[in-house]
Design a protein around this motif. Structure first.
Motif, PDB file in Angstrom:
ATOM      1  N   PRO A 106       0.833  -1.207   0.000  1.00 35.36           N
ATOM      2  CA  PRO A 106       0.000   0.000   0.000  1.00 35.36           C
ATOM      3  C   PRO A 106       0.869   1.259   0.000  1.00 35.36           C
ATOM      4  CG  PRO A 106      -0.843  -1.591   1.569  1.00 35.36           C
ATOM      5  CD  PRO A 106       0.476  -2.122   1.091  1.00 35.36           C
ATOM      6  N   GLY A 107       0.475   2.207  -0.833  1.00 36.35           N
ATOM      7  CA  GLY A 107       1.216   3.461  -0.942  1.00 36.35           C
ATOM      8  C   GLY A 107       2.278   3.461  -2.025  1.00 36.35           C
ATOM      9  N   THR A 108       2.529   2.295  -2.642  1.00 36.86           N
ATOM     10  CA  THR A 108       3.548   2.235  -3.700  1.00 36.86           C
ATOM     11  C   THR A 108       2.937   2.002  -5.080  1.00 36.86           C
ATOM     12  OG1 THR A 108       3.919  -0.156  -3.498  1.00 36.86           O
ATOM     13  CG2 THR A 108       5.229   1.282  -2.059  1.00 36.86           C
ATOM     14  N   GLU A 109       1.629   2.082  -5.159  1.00 40.41           N
ATOM     15  CA  GLU A 109       0.939   1.816  -6.423  1.00 40.41           C
ATOM     16  C   GLU A 109       1.465   2.688  -7.554  1.00 40.41           C
ATOM     17  OE1 GLU A 109      -0.545   2.585  -3.526  1.00 40.41           O
ATOM     18  OE2 GLU A 109      -1.899   0.943  -3.024  1.00 40.41           O
ATOM     19  N   HIS A 110       1.794   3.936  -7.248  1.00 38.64           N
ATOM     20  CA  HIS A 110       2.256   4.864  -8.277  1.00 38.64           C
ATOM     21  C   HIS A 110       3.550   4.397  -8.939  1.00 38.64           C
ATOM     22  CE1 HIS A 110       4.508   6.038  -4.692  1.00 38.64           C
ATOM     23  NE2 HIS A 110       5.403   6.559  -5.514  1.00 38.64           N
ATOM     24  N   ARG A 111       4.302   3.542  -8.293  1.00 39.69           N
ATOM     25  CA  ARG A 111       5.534   3.005  -8.885  1.00 39.69           C
ATOM     26  C   ARG A 111       5.242   1.922  -9.914  1.00 39.69           C
ATOM     27  NH1 ARG A 111       8.693   1.829  -3.309  1.00 39.69           N
ATOM     28  NH2 ARG A 111       8.625   3.952  -2.476  1.00 39.69           N
ATOM     29  N   HIS A 112       4.050   1.373  -9.875  1.00 42.94           N
ATOM     30  CA  HIS A 112       3.692   0.241 -10.721  1.00 42.94           C
ATOM     31  C   HIS A 112       2.651   0.579 -11.786  1.00 42.94           C
ATOM     32  CE1 HIS A 112       5.803  -2.379  -7.889  1.00 42.94           C
ATOM     33  NE2 HIS A 112       5.268  -1.616  -6.949  1.00 42.94           N
ATOM     34  N   LEU A 113       1.934   1.674 -11.596  1.00 39.32           N
ATOM     35  CA  LEU A 113       0.848   2.014 -12.507  1.00 39.32           C
ATOM     36  C   LEU A 113       0.781   3.521 -12.689  1.00 39.32           C
ATOM     37  CD1 LEU A 113      -1.690   1.004 -14.043  1.00 39.32           C
ATOM     38  CD2 LEU A 113      -2.954   1.307 -11.924  1.00 39.32           C
ATOM     39  N   ASP A 114       0.789   3.955 -13.928  1.00 40.44           N
ATOM     40  CA  ASP A 114       0.688   5.376 -14.242  1.00 40.44           C
ATOM     41  C   ASP A 114      -0.797   5.737 -14.353  1.00 40.44           C
ATOM     42  OD1 ASP A 114       0.796   7.958 -15.199  1.00 40.44           O
ATOM     43  OD2 ASP A 114       2.077   7.489 -16.915  1.00 40.44           O
ATOM     44  N   LEU A 115      -1.389   6.131 -13.232  1.00 40.65           N
ATOM     45  CA  LEU A 115      -2.827   6.425 -13.213  1.00 40.65           C
ATOM     46  C   LEU A 115      -3.188   7.600 -14.111  1.00 40.65           C
ATOM     47  CD1 LEU A 115      -3.759   5.801  -9.483  1.00 40.65           C
ATOM     48  CD2 LEU A 115      -4.202   4.366 -11.461  1.00 40.65           C
ATOM     49  N   GLU A 116      -2.283   8.553 -14.241  1.00 44.86           N
ATOM     50  CA  GLU A 116      -2.554   9.681 -15.151  1.00 44.86           C
ATOM     51  C   GLU A 116      -2.774   9.169 -16.574  1.00 44.86           C
ATOM     52  OE1 GLU A 116      -2.440  13.080 -14.393  1.00 44.86           O
ATOM     53  OE2 GLU A 116      -2.041  12.795 -12.265  1.00 44.86           O
ATOM     54  N   GLU A 117      -1.942   8.225 -17.002  1.00 46.40           N
ATOM     55  CA  GLU A 117      -2.068   7.653 -18.343  1.00 46.40           C
ATOM     56  C   GLU A 117      -3.354   6.831 -18.467  1.00 46.40           C
ATOM     57  OE1 GLU A 117      -1.343   6.548 -22.270  1.00 46.40           O
ATOM     58  OE2 GLU A 117      -0.485   8.150 -21.069  1.00 46.40           O
ATOM     59  N   VAL A 118      -3.687   6.084 -17.453  1.00 49.97           N
ATOM     60  CA  VAL A 118      -4.914   5.287 -17.470  1.00 49.97           C
ATOM     61  C   VAL A 118      -6.133   6.193 -17.623  1.00 49.97           C
ATOM     62  CG1 VAL A 118      -6.407   3.763 -16.111  1.00 49.97           C
ATOM     63  CG2 VAL A 118      -3.936   3.387 -16.139  1.00 49.97           C
ATOM     64  N   VAL A 119      -6.184   7.253 -16.838  1.00 50.66           N
ATOM     65  CA  VAL A 119      -7.309   8.191 -16.916  1.00 50.66           C
ATOM     66  C   VAL A 119      -7.349   8.845 -18.291  1.00 50.66           C
ATOM     67  CG1 VAL A 119      -8.275  10.330 -16.002  1.00 50.66           C
ATOM     68  CG2 VAL A 119      -7.431   8.578 -14.435  1.00 50.66           C
ATOM     69  N   ALA A 120      -6.199   9.242 -18.807  1.00 54.45           N
ATOM     70  CA  ALA A 120      -6.141   9.874 -20.119  1.00 54.45           C
ATOM     71  C   ALA A 120      -6.693   8.942 -21.202  1.00 54.45           C
ATOM     72  CB  ALA A 120      -4.708  10.286 -20.452  1.00 54.45           C
ATOM     73  N   ARG A 121      -6.330   7.687 -21.137  1.00 55.69           N
ATOM     74  CA  ARG A 121      -6.821   6.724 -22.130  1.00 55.69           C
ATOM     75  C   ARG A 121      -8.320   6.480 -21.983  1.00 55.69           C
ATOM     76  NH1 ARG A 121      -2.485   1.971 -23.280  1.00 55.69           N
ATOM     77  NH2 ARG A 121      -0.697   3.319 -23.697  1.00 55.69           N
ATOM     78  N   LEU A 122      -8.771   6.386 -20.743  1.00 58.51           N
ATOM     79  CA  LEU A 122     -10.197   6.139 -20.509  1.00 58.51           C
ATOM     80  C   LEU A 122     -11.074   7.314 -20.953  1.00 58.51           C
ATOM     81  CD1 LEU A 122     -10.099   4.411 -17.016  1.00 58.51           C
ATOM     82  CD2 LEU A 122     -10.685   3.350 -19.204  1.00 58.51           C
ATOM     83  N   THR A 123     -10.540   8.516 -20.853  1.00 55.03           N
ATOM     84  CA  THR A 123     -11.329   9.693 -21.182  1.00 55.03           C
ATOM     85  C   THR A 123     -11.031  10.242 -22.573  1.00 55.03           C
ATOM     86  OG1 THR A 123      -9.713  11.138 -20.088  1.00 55.03           O
ATOM     87  CG2 THR A 123     -11.579  10.352 -18.771  1.00 55.03           C
ATOM     88  N   ALA A 124     -10.126   9.637 -23.293  1.00 58.05           N
ATOM     89  CA  ALA A 124      -9.788  10.090 -24.649  1.00 58.05           C
ATOM     90  C   ALA A 124     -11.026  10.055 -25.526  1.00 58.05           C
ATOM     91  CB  ALA A 124      -8.686   9.221 -25.241  1.00 58.05           C
ATOM     92  N   GLY A 125     -11.293  11.149 -26.180  1.00 53.52           N
ATOM     93  CA  GLY A 125     -12.432  11.217 -27.093  1.00 53.52           C
ATOM     94  C   GLY A 125     -13.772  11.424 -26.424  1.00 53.52           C
TER      95      GLY A 125
END
Length: 51
Positions: free
Chosen positions: A30-49
């Motif tokens: 817990p607390g290290t998720e950002h080292r394994h997953l780029d949430l900014e990129e995930v959100v960008a892809r989900l909201t693209a278009g």
């Protein structure tokens, strides 16, 4: 788990889910998720278009 038609999709033993979650927590503490997953990129892809 149930589908939108409320028919069972399958089942999983609680012990199997607990074991999976324990292994996951060891791999990604817990607390290290950002080292394994780029949430900014995930959100960008989900909201693209969606604009």
């Amino acid at each position: 788990m149930r589908s939108s038609a409320t028919r069972p999709l399958g089942s999983v033993k609680a012990s199997a889910v607990s074991a999976f979650l324990r292994r996951t927590e060891v791999m990604v503490p817990p607390g290290t998720e950002h080292r394994h997953l780029d949430l900014e990129e995930v959100v960008a892809r989900l909201t693209a278009g969606s604009e």
